[in-house]
Design a protein around this motif. Structure first.
Motif, PDB file in Angstrom:
ATOM      1  N   PRO A 140       0.792  -1.230   0.000  1.00  0.00           N
ATOM      2  CA  PRO A 140       0.000   0.000   0.000  1.00  0.00           C
ATOM      3  C   PRO A 140       0.826   1.283   0.000  1.00  0.00           C
ATOM      4  O   PRO A 140       0.418   2.285  -0.589  1.00  0.00           O
ATOM      5  CB  PRO A 140      -0.825  -0.120   1.293  1.00  0.00           C
ATOM      6  N   ILE A 141       2.004   1.264   0.631  1.00  0.00           N
ATOM      7  CA  ILE A 141       2.814   2.481   0.715  1.00  0.00           C
ATOM      8  C   ILE A 141       3.246   2.960  -0.667  1.00  0.00           C
ATOM      9  O   ILE A 141       3.422   4.166  -0.891  1.00  0.00           O
ATOM     10  CB  ILE A 141       4.062   2.272   1.599  1.00  0.00           C
ATOM     11  N   TYR A 142       3.363   2.052  -1.628  1.00  0.00           N
ATOM     12  CA  TYR A 142       3.812   2.453  -2.962  1.00  0.00           C
ATOM     13  C   TYR A 142       2.750   3.285  -3.683  1.00  0.00           C
ATOM     14  O   TYR A 142       3.090   4.085  -4.562  1.00  0.00           O
ATOM     15  CB  TYR A 142       4.206   1.227  -3.779  1.00  0.00           C
ATOM     16  N   PHE A 143       1.497   3.110  -3.329  1.00  0.00           N
ATOM     17  CA  PHE A 143       0.455   3.970  -3.883  1.00  0.00           C
ATOM     18  C   PHE A 143       0.581   5.379  -3.305  1.00  0.00           C
ATOM     19  O   PHE A 143       0.278   6.366  -3.970  1.00  0.00           O
ATOM     20  CB  PHE A 143      -0.932   3.393  -3.577  1.00  0.00           C
ATOM     21  N   ASP A 144       1.055   5.439  -2.059  1.00  0.00           N
ATOM     22  CA  ASP A 144       1.268   6.740  -1.437  1.00  0.00           C
ATOM     23  C   ASP A 144       2.410   7.509  -2.094  1.00  0.00           C
ATOM     24  O   ASP A 144       2.498   8.729  -1.956  1.00  0.00           O
ATOM     25  CB  ASP A 144       1.544   6.588   0.068  1.00  0.00           C
ATOM     26  N   TYR A 145       3.281   6.806  -2.799  1.00  0.00           N
ATOM     27  CA  TYR A 145       4.333   7.495  -3.542  1.00  0.00           C
ATOM     28  C   TYR A 145       3.715   8.446  -4.571  1.00  0.00           C
ATOM     29  O   TYR A 145       4.271   9.513  -4.858  1.00  0.00           O
ATOM     30  CB  TYR A 145       5.227   6.483  -4.273  1.00  0.00           C
ATOM     31  N   VAL A 146       2.569   8.048  -5.123  1.00  0.00           N
ATOM     32  CA  VAL A 146       1.849   8.895  -6.073  1.00  0.00           C
ATOM     33  C   VAL A 146       0.963   9.894  -5.331  1.00  0.00           C
ATOM     34  O   VAL A 146       0.934  11.084  -5.658  1.00  0.00           O
ATOM     35  CB  VAL A 146       0.992   8.038  -7.025  1.00  0.00           C
ATOM     36  N   VAL A 147       0.262   9.409  -4.319  1.00  0.00           N
ATOM     37  CA  VAL A 147      -0.635  10.269  -3.544  1.00  0.00           C
ATOM     38  C   VAL A 147       0.103  11.480  -2.995  1.00  0.00           C
ATOM     39  O   VAL A 147      -0.409  12.610  -3.009  1.00  0.00           O
ATOM     40  CB  VAL A 147      -1.278   9.476  -2.383  1.00  0.00           C
TER      41      VAL A 147
END
Length: 229
Positions: free
Chosen positions: A66-73
């Motif tokens: 999930p943290i990798y989606f936060d890279y975009v967020v």
């Protein structure tokens, strides 16, 4: 990661509100600085909401942490405070000349992204990442990022409120809309960041959707975005 469809729906509503308001602004004849600054704020919010929707929908299916989606967020999250600052500044001064010194304001957001994107190697941003604020463990750099973000948002709010009070009074409908619009997500996000109340990371863009509603009313009824030339 369990899919929270109620949160997904709220994020969808927030995204729709952003898109709708952007369309309204784009169709207006007077493309002033305030509308451009506010559009940047909306685009930052859209990056946040769409990124988090993707996190809920695809993290498990694609086997992506999930943290990798936060890279975009966090592209939207890091630059949102800057756009709110400029929205408040232009709102107060009607029109500004972009100065070279303003570029310095982008240094911390860029560093924040670099620190986050390399978090696996040093854990300076997150010691332990979770969509649950209560489980999140922030690294030392996150404090710098949070203080800087809240400072810019606070200054932007002060600019907006000060101008509104000066021109239409503290208890005017416009002033109240501005206060409510910027205060709700800010207060909720602070409470969540410092783990004062339990909440997920999705609450921030959802509460910002409430801000969109207040700003939309202010824009359409009280010409919030039509006062600047």
């Amino acid at each position: 990661m369990i899919k929270d469809y109620s949160t997904l729906i709220l994020l969808g509503i927030a995204t729709f509100a952003d898109i709708l308001l952007l369309l309204i602004i784009s169709k207006s004849q007077n493309k002033n600085q305030l509308k451009k600054a506010f559009s940047c704020t909306l685009n930052c919010l859209m990056i946040c909401t769409i990124g988090q929707m993707a996190q809920i929908l695809f993290a498990d299916e694609l086997g992506i942490q999930p943290i990798y989606f936060d890279y975009v967020v966090y592209i939207g999250t890091c630059f949102l405070p800057v756009s709110i600052f400029f929205t408040g500044l232009v709102f107060a001064k009607t029109k500004i000349k972009f100065k070279t010194k303003y570029l310095l304001m982008f240094i911390i957001p860029i560093i924040s992204l670099l620190v986050l994107w390399t978090n696996d190697y040093h854990h300076l941003f997150y010691k332990n990442y979770s969509v649950d604020f209560q489980i999140n463990e922030y690294g030392p750099y996150a404090t710098i990022h949070n203080i800087y973000s809240y400072l810019l948002i606070g200054i932007g709010i002060i600019y907006m409120l000060k101008f509104s009070i000066k021109n239409v009074g503290f208890f005017s409908k416009q002033s109240i809309l501005i206060v409510l619009g910027v205060s709700i997500p800010l207060v909720v996000n602070i409470l969540g960041t410092f783990q004062i109340i339990p909440m997920s990371i999705y609450i921030t863009p959802i509460t910002f959707s409430i801000s969109i509603i207040f700003f939309a009313i202010s824009m359409l009824k009280f010409q919030f975005l039509g006062i600047a030339a």
